[in-house]
Design a protein around this motif. Structure first.
Motif, PDB file in Angstrom:
ATOM      1  N   LYS A 133       0.837  -1.183   0.000  1.00 48.85           N
ATOM      2  CA  LYS A 133       0.000   0.000   0.000  1.00 48.85           C
ATOM      3  C   LYS A 133       0.883   1.249   0.000  1.00 48.85           C
ATOM      4  O   LYS A 133       1.821   1.345   0.789  1.00 48.85           O
ATOM      5  N   ARG A 134       0.575   2.189  -0.881  1.00 46.26           N
ATOM      6  CA  ARG A 134       1.360   3.415  -0.957  1.00 46.26           C
ATOM      7  C   ARG A 134       0.888   4.410   0.095  1.00 46.26           C
ATOM      8  O   ARG A 134      -0.309   4.621   0.272  1.00 46.26           O
ATOM      9  N   GLU A 135       1.836   5.006   0.796  1.00 52.93           N
ATOM     10  CA  GLU A 135       1.539   6.002   1.815  1.00 52.93           C
ATOM     11  C   GLU A 135       2.526   7.164   1.676  1.00 52.93           C
ATOM     12  O   GLU A 135       3.379   7.164   0.782  1.00 52.93           O
ATOM     13  N   PHE A 136       2.401   8.136   2.597  1.00 52.22           N
ATOM     14  CA  PHE A 136       3.342   9.247   2.636  1.00 52.22           C
ATOM     15  C   PHE A 136       3.833   9.436   4.061  1.00 52.22           C
ATOM     16  O   PHE A 136       3.092   9.214   5.025  1.00 52.22           O
ATOM     17  N   ARG A 137       5.080   9.836   4.165  1.00 52.74           N
ATOM     18  CA  ARG A 137       5.664  10.093   5.478  1.00 52.74           C
ATOM     19  C   ARG A 137       6.263  11.485   5.488  1.00 52.74           C
ATOM     20  O   ARG A 137       6.854  11.934   4.516  1.00 52.74           O
ATOM     21  N   ARG A 138       6.098  12.188   6.631  1.00 55.69           N
ATOM     22  CA  ARG A 138       6.608  13.549   6.763  1.00 55.69           C
ATOM     23  C   ARG A 138       8.125  13.535   6.945  1.00 55.69           C
ATOM     24  O   ARG A 138       8.671  12.709   7.694  1.00 55.69           O
ATOM     25  N   TYR A 139       8.780  14.469   6.252  1.00 59.10           N
ATOM     26  CA  TYR A 139      10.228  14.606   6.373  1.00 59.10           C
ATOM     27  C   TYR A 139      10.547  16.071   6.612  1.00 59.10           C
ATOM     28  O   TYR A 139       9.963  16.959   5.995  1.00 59.10           O
ATOM     29  N   TYR A 140      11.479  16.316   7.534  1.00 64.79           N
ATOM     30  CA  TYR A 140      11.844  17.670   7.939  1.00 64.79           C
ATOM     31  C   TYR A 140      13.301  17.937   7.586  1.00 64.79           C
ATOM     32  O   TYR A 140      14.204  17.526   8.322  1.00 64.79           O
ATOM     33  N   PRO A 141      13.557  18.616   6.470  1.00 61.96           N
ATOM     34  CA  PRO A 141      14.938  18.837   6.033  1.00 61.96           C
ATOM     35  C   PRO A 141      15.776  19.628   7.046  1.00 61.96           C
ATOM     36  O   PRO A 141      16.972  19.362   7.207  1.00 61.96           O
ATOM     37  N   ALA A 142      15.154  20.605   7.738  1.00 61.19           N
ATOM     38  CA  ALA A 142      15.910  21.426   8.687  1.00 61.19           C
ATOM     39  C   ALA A 142      16.022  20.765  10.054  1.00 61.19           C
ATOM     40  O   ALA A 142      16.810  21.216  10.888  1.00 61.19           O
ATOM     41  N   ALA A 143      15.225  19.725  10.287  1.00 62.63           N
ATOM     42  CA  ALA A 143      15.279  18.906  11.514  1.00 62.63           C
ATOM     43  C   ALA A 143      15.336  19.765  12.777  1.00 62.63           C
ATOM     44  O   ALA A 143      14.374  20.443  13.124  1.00 62.63           O
ATOM     45  N   TRP A 144      16.483  19.724  13.488  1.00 60.48           N
ATOM     46  CA  TRP A 144      16.621  20.346  14.803  1.00 60.48           C
ATOM     47  C   TRP A 144      16.333  21.848  14.784  1.00 60.48           C
ATOM     48  O   TRP A 144      15.833  22.388  15.766  1.00 60.48           O
ATOM     49  N   GLN A 145      16.623  22.510  13.688  1.00 63.63           N
ATOM     50  CA  GLN A 145      16.521  23.974  13.660  1.00 63.63           C
ATOM     51  C   GLN A 145      15.083  24.474  13.801  1.00 63.63           C
ATOM     52  O   GLN A 145      14.852  25.556  14.337  1.00 63.63           O
ATOM     53  N   THR A 146      14.129  23.699  13.313  1.00 61.82           N
ATOM     54  CA  THR A 146      12.734  24.152  13.316  1.00 61.82           C
ATOM     55  C   THR A 146      11.806  23.204  14.077  1.00 61.82           C
ATOM     56  O   THR A 146      10.596  23.372  14.047  1.00 61.82           O
ATOM     57  N   ALA A 147      12.366  22.218  14.758  1.00 61.03           N
ATOM     58  CA  ALA A 147      11.562  21.127  15.311  1.00 61.03           C
ATOM     59  C   ALA A 147      10.477  21.611  16.270  1.00 61.03           C
ATOM     60  O   ALA A 147       9.315  21.201  16.164  1.00 61.03           O
ATOM     61  N   GLN A 148      10.826  22.474  17.240  1.00 59.65           N
ATOM     62  CA  GLN A 148       9.817  22.884  18.226  1.00 59.65           C
ATOM     63  C   GLN A 148       8.738  23.761  17.604  1.00 59.65           C
ATOM     64  O   GLN A 148       7.609  23.791  18.085  1.00 59.65           O
ATOM     65  N   LEU A 149       9.075  24.468  16.540  1.00 55.09           N
ATOM     66  CA  LEU A 149       8.100  25.334  15.898  1.00 55.09           C
ATOM     67  C   LEU A 149       7.149  24.546  15.009  1.00 55.09           C
ATOM     68  O   LEU A 149       5.926  24.666  15.124  1.00 55.09           O
ATOM     69  N   THR A 150       7.677  23.724  14.121  1.00 56.54           N
ATOM     70  CA  THR A 150       6.818  22.993  13.189  1.00 56.54           C
ATOM     71  C   THR A 150       6.126  21.811  13.851  1.00 56.54           C
ATOM     72  O   THR A 150       5.049  21.411  13.435  1.00 56.54           O
ATOM     73  N   ALA A 264      11.173  17.214  27.292  1.00 60.65           N
ATOM     74  CA  ALA A 264      11.283  18.668  27.433  1.00 60.65           C
ATOM     75  C   ALA A 264      11.810  19.354  26.187  1.00 60.65           C
ATOM     76  O   ALA A 264      11.456  20.506  25.906  1.00 60.65           O
ATOM     77  N   HIS A 265      12.637  18.661  25.401  1.00 62.66           N
ATOM     78  CA  HIS A 265      13.243  19.299  24.239  1.00 62.66           C
ATOM     79  C   HIS A 265      12.225  19.611  23.136  1.00 62.66           C
ATOM     80  O   HIS A 265      12.532  20.366  22.218  1.00 62.66           O
ATOM     81  N   THR A 266      11.035  19.035  23.214  1.00 60.16           N
ATOM     82  CA  THR A 266      10.027  19.283  22.174  1.00 60.16           C
ATOM     83  C   THR A 266       9.252  20.576  22.426  1.00 60.16           C
ATOM     84  O   THR A 266       8.509  21.018  21.558  1.00 60.16           O
ATOM     85  N   ARG A 267       9.427  21.190  23.584  1.00 62.67           N
ATOM     86  CA  ARG A 267       8.689  22.424  23.900  1.00 62.67           C
ATOM     87  C   ARG A 267       9.225  23.600  23.100  1.00 62.67           C
ATOM     88  O   ARG A 267      10.441  23.760  22.955  1.00 62.67           O
ATOM     89  N   ASN A 268       8.320  24.427  22.626  1.00 59.49           N
ATOM     90  CA  ASN A 268       8.704  25.687  22.010  1.00 59.49           C
ATOM     91  C   ASN A 268       8.795  26.718  23.125  1.00 59.49           C
ATOM     92  O   ASN A 268       7.815  27.406  23.446  1.00 59.49           O
ATOM     93  N   ARG A 269       9.971  26.833  23.721  1.00 57.19           N
ATOM     94  CA  ARG A 269      10.141  27.634  24.927  1.00 57.19           C
ATOM     95  C   ARG A 269       9.783  29.105  24.717  1.00 57.19           C
ATOM     96  O   ARG A 269       9.419  29.802  25.669  1.00 57.19           O
ATOM     97  N   ALA A 270       9.882  29.572  23.497  1.00 58.29           N
ATOM     98  CA  ALA A 270       9.565  30.976  23.223  1.00 58.29           C
ATOM     99  C   ALA A 270       8.101  31.295  23.491  1.00 58.29           C
ATOM    100  O   ALA A 270       7.743  32.457  23.713  1.00 58.29           O
ATOM    101  N   LEU A 271       7.243  30.272  23.479  1.00 57.64           N
ATOM    102  CA  LEU A 271       5.808  30.469  23.652  1.00 57.64           C
ATOM    103  C   LEU A 271       5.231  29.753  24.869  1.00 57.64           C
ATOM    104  O   LEU A 271       4.177  30.151  25.369  1.00 57.64           O
ATOM    105  N   THR A 272       5.909  28.718  25.326  1.00 61.77           N
ATOM    106  CA  THR A 272       5.323  27.895  26.390  1.00 61.77           C
ATOM    107  C   THR A 272       5.979  28.084  27.752  1.00 61.77           C
ATOM    108  O   THR A 272       5.394  27.702  28.755  1.00 61.77           O
ATOM    109  N   ASP A 273       7.181  28.668  27.794  1.00 59.71           N
ATOM    110  CA  ASP A 273       7.890  28.822  29.061  1.00 59.71           C
ATOM    111  C   ASP A 273       7.787  30.258  29.559  1.00 59.71           C
ATOM    112  O   ASP A 273       7.910  31.209  28.774  1.00 59.71           O
ATOM    113  N   LEU A 274       7.580  30.401  30.848  1.00 53.51           N
ATOM    114  CA  LEU A 274       7.451  31.712  31.471  1.00 53.51           C
ATOM    115  C   LEU A 274       8.704  32.030  32.278  1.00 53.51           C
ATOM    116  O   LEU A 274       9.268  31.161  32.948  1.00 53.51           O
TER     117      LEU A 274
END
Length: 544
Positions: A133-150, A264-274
């Protein structure tokens, strides 16, 4: 006669049976045949792409294949089973057990997310009861640089975090439907007709510039290693449009590896941390004082002898500064001076300025989990009033702080921030929250902080005039403020004459040898913002 009679009866029986099959019971038998040979199957389509503002891919969907089996029809020779197991990454015994543990099911996934090359080899085995069965998988070229945002998607390509979750409805594709003819082994023989066409998801262009985002991430990583910090976060806003050009935190994670998509590394600290903003909030304390018309940039404040008793509490400066002007109070980050200035005014005056700037309130981005921050009610205790003025007793996100600085830089006009690229000629919802002359005076006062005598001299960018403020905050521990744990901050605006970028940097718990905002966060500002100005072709404004 007997033989003729027998042949006649046989002929009549065949004719009767033919009538029964072809006329009397046609609909039932046709339905039974269709049920065994016709299938309605999905036509997969790909999820919408996420790009940066320049069209560089940040999240794309790549074709993969899933291998499934019908246990009741599965039939493979030992050699075929061994080859199949090897291609799927199983042992022969484990694969056989997986197939046989649900003998009454007609569909079992054996493996998903396989590359087309592996799927081609499996198809060549020609095993009965096995399907692809044909499917699609998400790929993130920038990986670590944009991970918490995307954020990231699950194995079914559905958004689970970040902007992947926020824009799920727009990004997800429309799955098509078609009727196919199968043979007795379950293989597709022919496509008969289409019920619903497949449609890919919408493409979304973010406001961030991946060039700046990547450079900022590397700078934050280097700072964490250099200062053994717990984390570091940067937010950069285009003052003219409210677009977020960079929003990055370190340490980060690789969203292409599902094993890392938690913690913890998955948090977007710019928006979720006080954070308590510390001395970076003194900028707006000065704004409040100037807006009251009780003070000017040249107002004199005596900070001698470097301490100031408020009730039972003692406010201290790191160094005695003597008599200072209001702008020198800010450039030298005098807690004593700030306390005397703010206590000369009602506490409602200070808190109203903070509220007008959006501190303690949601920025209203679509990002899931965005925190509002906290502003206390007007304090009756003078010491609490004073501590608010130099950044304790309230909490903000890095984005809120950056937005407040962007509002100051735009002459006191607040516009919404955006995580997506805005179309040309966008009409902004503008709100004046600070008188223009007050905002401009505060901005000029802030330039003194970057002077050689100021605490933010390490943020100076050659060729550009910068206004900014350092901050150093103690971390709250189990027994109050911990004297051995700090947060280093820097908030700045560059250039000053025609402001373009407002940037906030937060470095959480650097080592105790170097923990001041002017030592840790200011150099990051200089490196990242200097590079961003070059990439954005912003002309220098300080050629003297």
């Amino acid at each position: 006669m007997l033989i003729c009679s027998l042949f006649g009866l046989l002929t009549a029986g065949v004719a009767t049976r033919l009538v029964h099959l072809q006329v009397t019971n046609t609909d039932f038998l046709q339905a039974q045949g269709d049920a065994r040979t016709l299938r309605i199957v999905d036509i997969p389509s790909y999820r919408g792409m996420i790009t940066d503002r320049r069209g560089t891919p940040i999240a794309i969907s790549t074709p993969v294949h899933a291998i499934y089996v019908n246990p009741s029809q599965f039939s493979a020779k030992p050699t075929e089973l061994k080859k199949l197991a090897k291609l799927l990454g199983y042992t022969s015994a484990d694969l056989k057990k997986k197939i046989e543990q649900h003998p009454h099911r007609v569909f079992i996934y054996l493996k998903r997310g396989l590359t087309p090359d592996i799927a081609k080899q499996i198809k060549a085995l020609n095993i009965t009861g096995l399907g692809i069965k044909r499917e699609f998988r998400r790929y993130y070229p920038a990986a670590w640089q944009t991970a918490q945002l995307t954020g990231f998607t699950d194995i079914d390509d559905q958004g689970q975090a970040g902007l992947e979750l926020t824009f799920e409805q727009a990004l997800k594709p429309t799955i098509g439907k078609k009727r196919v003819l199968e043979d007795r082994t379950g293989r597709w023989v022919k496509d008969l007709d289409y019920f619903q066409p497949a449609r890919s998801g919408d493409e979304i262009a973010l406001s961030i510039d991946l060039r700046i985002q990547g450079f900022a991430y590397r700078e934050l990583e280097q700072a964490i290693q250099k200062y053994q910090a717990k984390s570091a976060t940067l937010v950069m806003i285009d003052i003219s449009t409210g677009e977020i050009l960079a929003m990055v935190s370190a340490p980060s994670f690789n969203p292409n590896n599902r094993q890392e998509c938690h913690g913890a590394h998955t948090r977007n600290r710019a928006l979720t941390d006080l954070y308590e903003p510390g001395s970076t909030i003194k900028t707006f304390t000065i704004t409040s004082a100037l807006a009251s018309r009780e003070f000017t940039p040249e107002s004199i404040i005596d900070t001698s002898p470097g301490t100031y008793r408020i009730g039972k509490h003692l406010v201290r400066d790191i160094h005695p500064n003597g008599v200072l002007t209001l702008k020198e109070v800010l450039s030298k980050s005098s807690n004593v001076g700030i306390s005397k200035i703010t206590l000369a005014l009602p506490p409602e005056t200070l808190l109203e300025t903070f509220r007008q700037l959006g501190l303690g309130d949601s920025i209203n981005t679509p990002f899931p989990g965005e925190r509002k921050g906290m502003l206390p009610p007007p304090p009756k205790n003078p010491f609490m009033h004073a501590t608010l003025a130099f950044g304790y007793g309230l909490s903000v996100t890095p984005l809120q702080l950056a937005h407040a600085y962007a509002t100051l830089a735009s002459g006191g006009i607040k516009i919404p921030v955006s995580l997506t690229k805005l179309p040309p000629n966008t009409v902004f919802k503008k709100e004046r929250v600070i008188p223009e002359d007050v905002a401009l005076s505060t901005l000029q006062v802030l330039t003194e902080v970057i002077s050689r005598k100021g605490t933010g001299s390490r943020a100076d960018i050659p060729g550009y005039k910068t206004a900014g403020k350092t901050g150093t905050v103690r971390v709250v521990g189990p027994h109050g403020y911990d004297p051995n744990r700090h947060i280093a901050l820097f908030a700045g605006i560059t250039p000053v004459d025609q402001p373009r970028l407002a940037t906030v940097i937060v470095v959480e718990e650097p080592n105790e040898k170097n923990y001041y905002g002017g030592l840790v966060a200011a150099p990051i500002y200089r490196n990242v913002v200097g590079k961003a100005l070059y990439l954005l072709n912003v002309p220098p404004d300080n050629t003297a």
